[in-house]
Structure formats: structure tokens, C-alpha cells
Scaffold this active site. Sequence first.
Site, PDB file in Angstrom:
ATOM      1  N   ALA A  44     -10.293  -2.363   7.664  1.00 42.53           N
ATOM      2  CA  ALA A  44      -9.127  -1.702   7.071  1.00 42.53           C
ATOM      3  C   ALA A  44      -8.755  -0.387   7.746  1.00 42.53           C
ATOM      4  O   ALA A  44      -7.895   0.335   7.255  1.00 42.53           O
ATOM      5  CB  ALA A  44      -9.374  -1.448   5.585  1.00 42.53           C
ATOM      6  N   TYR A  78     -13.711 -19.578  19.623  1.00 45.54           N
ATOM      7  CA  TYR A  78     -12.901 -18.768  18.711  1.00 45.54           C
ATOM      8  C   TYR A  78     -12.392 -19.611  17.550  1.00 45.54           C
ATOM      9  O   TYR A  78     -12.443 -19.184  16.389  1.00 45.54           O
ATOM     10  CB  TYR A  78     -11.729 -18.143  19.456  1.00 45.54           C
TER      11      TYR A  78
END
Length: 421
Positions: free
Chosen positions: A17, A167
Amino acid sequence: MLNTGKLAGRVIFITGASRGIGKEIALKAARDGARIVVAAKTADPHPTLPGTIYTAAKEIEAAGGQALPCVVDVRDESAVQGAVQDVVRQFGGIDVVVNNASAISLTGTLETSMKKYDLMHNINTRGTYLVSKCCLPYLKKGQNPHILNISPPLNMNPRWFRDHVAYTMAKYGMSMCVLGMAQEFKADGIAVNALWPRTAIITAAMKMLGGQSVDVQCRKPEIMADAAYVMLTRDSRSYTGHFAIDDEVLRDVGVTDLAQYAVDPKATLLPDFFLDEALDDSVKDTFVQQGGQLKFDGGKEKAEAAAPAGDGKIAKLFGTIEGFLSEEIVQNTNAVYQFEVSGDDAGQWFLDLKNGSGSCGRGPASSPDATFKMSSDDFLKMFAGKLKPAAAFMTGKMKLSGDMGKAMKLDKLMGKLKSKL
């Protein structure tokens, strides 16, 4: 999109964040007066990436929320457990978890070291599982509890595995947490959902992948924040197990002006990974935005592709490039590129921008820093400025191996070359 106040007082634990999408979700919730846990690794300023947990906390408080910055590496079980306990002591519980932290390496099997493999899996899949697991005992007691993972729909099209299987596996692990936990904790009234963007979102990570010029093809993180807000304010007992796309979530609540989220409302938008509508080249070539709606427009590109590429156009192109080379360009680029071209004008070509005053021509490169594989038609379009390298890569028209940073330098060079070609 206006805030409703529904997240006032709620405790929201957000990983990653300190910047990007995670920070925008935090700021959106803060405007309601939510209590935000800024869980990320960046405590000290990074030399190239903006923001720390402390600068993000200041922004959250300025927006009207409360903030608790926590230094958390989601790979570290004791760090996650410690952060959760700090949150419970400070705020009394946890109502929402947003698993946003993620690592990316768009490399093939042979180019992906096990260190990179472990990094992606330990942050994306294991980190998401660990944070969710540690927070779940408190979510069971929470108010309208939600887990929201920033991860894609589970699309089994081989295209999304072919070029970067490690990924994809790591990112799909986050989505599999949604699939399983939504059912596992449904009786407890805990919603578990996923949110994914329709288009590329301009973040520091996106600039690293697509170069500085990619921003005009992106939407801003605010679209993900607004969509997350809608999802997190829905009833947790009735809204769970969804794999949502940002613009669809917003359209469902009456948001029709999607142009407000574009960095450049007139620019072609770059589709994100894992959504098949970006791949149907037989009918749809160019992803465009019109009137707040997204659609494909293939007519112009089809007409341009009708001219055959096998008449020496690539040889002529490299002849033009050769006349443009200089020692200054070599010094600024310091890379060797190899192009493996298929189609009517198939062959290998090289561009040496590391030695002397530069050179280029037909044949394999000596120790290339980056190798590009694509059709002759797309190769010519790319150097003519009609197909951006980032768009070619993300839509599968170009395969790239080697040093991603040096590959992005070619994007800048092509911008300078455009007026010469």
C-alpha cells in the site's frame, strides 16, 4: 465516483500500500474515515520508486482516515503475524484484507532463474495465502468482512502461459485462493473476491515494463480504487467468489464516463494480461476507447497489413537505421539487439548499439542483450510507429527475452527514429 461513507471506521489491511494501486485503494477508503493498515516493505525512500509506508500514511490521514504503517515482507510469516497483532492492539480487529502485493518477471522458462521463480511465488501465492490465513480469525468477527485479491480470472488459454509460465502460475495462485476460500468461508459470511483491470494501469511497475512513454496508453489507478470500493461495500454474505473486471464493476453501478480514468482520453489503451478479447487478431486488432466504451477496431490495421512485407522492406528499413546511427546513440543505449522475424520477409537481423558508432544488418547478433521475435508485418509497423512495443509484447505479437531494461531503451530510440523512417 463519490464516497458513501460505508467504510467509516472499518479496519482495512492492505499489502503493497505504499504506492500504486494499493495506495489508491487506501486513499479511497480513507475518504470515508476508514482505518488503514499500510503493510509494505518500503520504510526508507527507494532510489527509483516513489513513496514509503510513512509517506502513504500521511496521505491517508490527510484524506480523512487513520493510518498504521507496518513494515511487512509478506514472505516472512513472523513479520505478518506481528503486524496482525499490532493492528488488533491498535484498532481492535480487522474487517477487510486487500492482497495487492505482487512480483512480476515476464520471462520464459529458460530465462527465469529459480530466485525469480521463488520471489514471485513467495510474494504472490504464498504471501496472499499467509496474509489471508493470519487475518481470517479476526475477519470472522469483523463487520461486513471482505478479502479482495488483485488477481486475474483463471483463464486457461495457453497464450497466457506460453511466454511467462512462472509469473502466470504465481498470479493464478492468488486467484485460486479466491476460488477455494470463497467456498471455505462462505458460511462465516466472509466475502473473498478478485479484481483485475481491463487495461494497463500506470504504476511504477508498469513504467519499468513498458518504458516511460507507456503512460499515455494506460488508465490511472483510481479506476481500480473506485471498483474496489464498490466491491468492499457490498454485502459480504451475498457477494463472494467473483472474478471482477474494473470497468464492469463501475458500469454495474452506473459509472459511464470511463474516459475520466484514462491518462490520455484520446489515446489507444493497452489491454492487460489474461483477458482474451485482446487476442482475437483475425477480427480485432486495435484496442480503442470511444465514448467511455472499449471496443476493437480492426479496419485500418487490416488495410495497412495488406501490402506484402517480402519485397525487401526490412532491408530498406535497416538501411535507413544505419544512416541514423552515431556514437552518441551508442553511448546512450549500450545494448545489442537481435530480431528474429517470421513471415514473408523472414530472417535474423541485428542492431548493435554498444560498439563503435553502431551497426546493423542481416544475420545473428553477437551476444545480444535482448532478442525480439515477431512477424515481418508487425516488425515494420513497430518501427513505423503504428504498433507500440509495449502493446506488441502484452498482446503476444512480440516475444521478448533478455534484459528488459535494455529492451525498453529501444522503445525510446524508435520514438526518435519515427520522423526519419
